[in-house]
Write an enzyme that holds these catalytic residues in place. Structure first.
Site, PDB file in Angstrom:
ATOM      1  N   ARG A   3      -7.680  -4.180   0.381  1.00 35.75           N
ATOM      2  CA  ARG A   3      -8.247  -3.829  -0.722  1.00 35.75           C
ATOM      3  C   ARG A   3      -7.741  -4.912  -2.033  1.00 35.75           C
ATOM      4  NH1 ARG A   3      -6.779   2.597  -1.037  1.00 35.75           N
ATOM      5  NH2 ARG A   3      -4.621   1.956  -1.552  1.00 35.75           N
ATOM      6  N   ARG A  26      -2.808  -5.185  -5.495  1.00 33.95           N
ATOM      7  CA  ARG A  26      -1.647  -4.270  -6.008  1.00 33.95           C
ATOM      8  C   ARG A  26      -0.742  -4.320  -5.006  1.00 33.95           C
ATOM      9  NH1 ARG A  26      -4.154   1.547  -6.164  1.00 33.95           N
ATOM     10  NH2 ARG A  26      -2.074   1.965  -6.111  1.00 33.95           N
ATOM     11  N   ARG A  64       4.474  17.862   2.839  1.00 33.32           N
ATOM     12  CA  ARG A  64       4.743  16.386   3.437  1.00 33.32           C
ATOM     13  C   ARG A  64       5.872  16.422   4.091  1.00 33.32           C
ATOM     14  NH1 ARG A  64       1.805  12.386   0.824  1.00 33.32           N
ATOM     15  NH2 ARG A  64       0.307  12.993  -0.935  1.00 33.32           N
ATOM     16  N   ARG A  81       5.738   2.105   3.763  1.00 30.45           N
ATOM     17  CA  ARG A  81       5.344   3.434   3.243  1.00 30.45           C
ATOM     18  C   ARG A  81       5.077   4.288   4.757  1.00 30.45           C
ATOM     19  NH1 ARG A  81      -0.245   2.872   0.080  1.00 30.45           N
ATOM     20  NH2 ARG A  81      -0.120   4.941   0.099  1.00 30.45           N
ATOM     21  N   LYS A  94      -7.347  10.841   3.861  1.00 26.11           N
ATOM     22  CA  LYS A  94      -7.302  12.119   3.680  1.00 26.11           C
ATOM     23  C   LYS A  94      -8.072  12.810   2.570  1.00 26.11           C
ATOM     24  CE  LYS A  94      -2.749  12.010   3.655  1.00 26.11           C
ATOM     25  NZ  LYS A  94      -2.626  10.442   3.771  1.00 26.11           N
TER      26      LYS A  94
END
Length: 212
Positions: free
Chosen positions: A122, A155, A83, A166, A8
């Site tokens: 990542r 992370r 949201r 999430r 996004k």
């Protein structure tokens, strides 16, 4: 709108530049208000320091202040906001008061498996903070930053179990906006898989076809 990892923020930058309108994200607004010590920023910081979610009312008021600035008079792009449906309803009321409204809502469509693949790959450098990716932007030596030579780590936010949670939150709280805006005839969905440049072309083509 779109799930975490849909791109996004990246697409919002390109589309806003193409349309010559400001990109407005709640993250940027929060940081600016907190840094400037505005009354809304002080109130938001109180909740954030206590580890609590900032109430919708405070967020909406921050967005209203931002949209009333001169650079947003001829248009704007909202990045990742609203949201939830209650936030969308509050936004509608606020835009009516400003004599404005939403022309189009773009949904970046990505399968959950692709989101997990993108985010779980990542790796962040402990030294310079650069983010690498084991598949899309790998370092020459595994676990070592090409830029500064420091160790890379994953992370907590990028661990598969955290990403899955999430996605559950997104499905519960944000996905209902698809029906909310779809019923109003302002929703456009695009395939957000593949190279970033291809997604941008699809997005701009979709806006052009829509009339944006």
């Amino acid at each position: 709108m779109g799930p975490p990892g849909a791109g996004k923020g990246t697409q919002a930058e390109f589309i806003a530049a193409h349309l010559a309108v400001p990109k407005i994200s709640t993250g940027d607004i929060f940081r600016a208000n907190v840094a400037q010590g505005t009354p809304l920023g002080v109130e938001a910081k109180r909740y954030m320091d206590a580890g609590q979610l900032v109430p919708d009312e405070v967020t909406i008021n921050m967005v209203a202040d931002r949209l009333s600035e001169p650079d947003a008079a001829d248009g704007f792009l909202l990045d990742g906001f609203p949201r939830t449906v209650p936030q969308a309803i509050a936004l509608d009321k606020m835009l009516i008061e400003l004599g404005s409204g939403l022309d189009v809502v773009m949904e970046l469509v990505v399968e959950n498996e692709e989101v997990i693949r993108r985010l779980s790959g990542r790796r962040t450098c402990r030294g310079c903070g650069k983010i690498w990716h084991v598949e899309f932007d790998a370092t020459k030596s595994e676990g070592i930053c090409d830029r500064c030579g420091a160790d890379l780590f994953q992370r907590d936010d990028d661990k598969p179990e955290t990403i899955a949670e999430r996605l559950k939150v997104y499905s519960r709280d944000t996905a209902p906006l698809v029906d909310y805006y779809g019923a109003r005839g302002v929703l456009v969905g695009i395939d957000a898989t593949g190279p970033v440049e291809d997604i941008t072309v699809r997005a701009i083509d979709a806006l052009r076809s829509y009339g944006g």
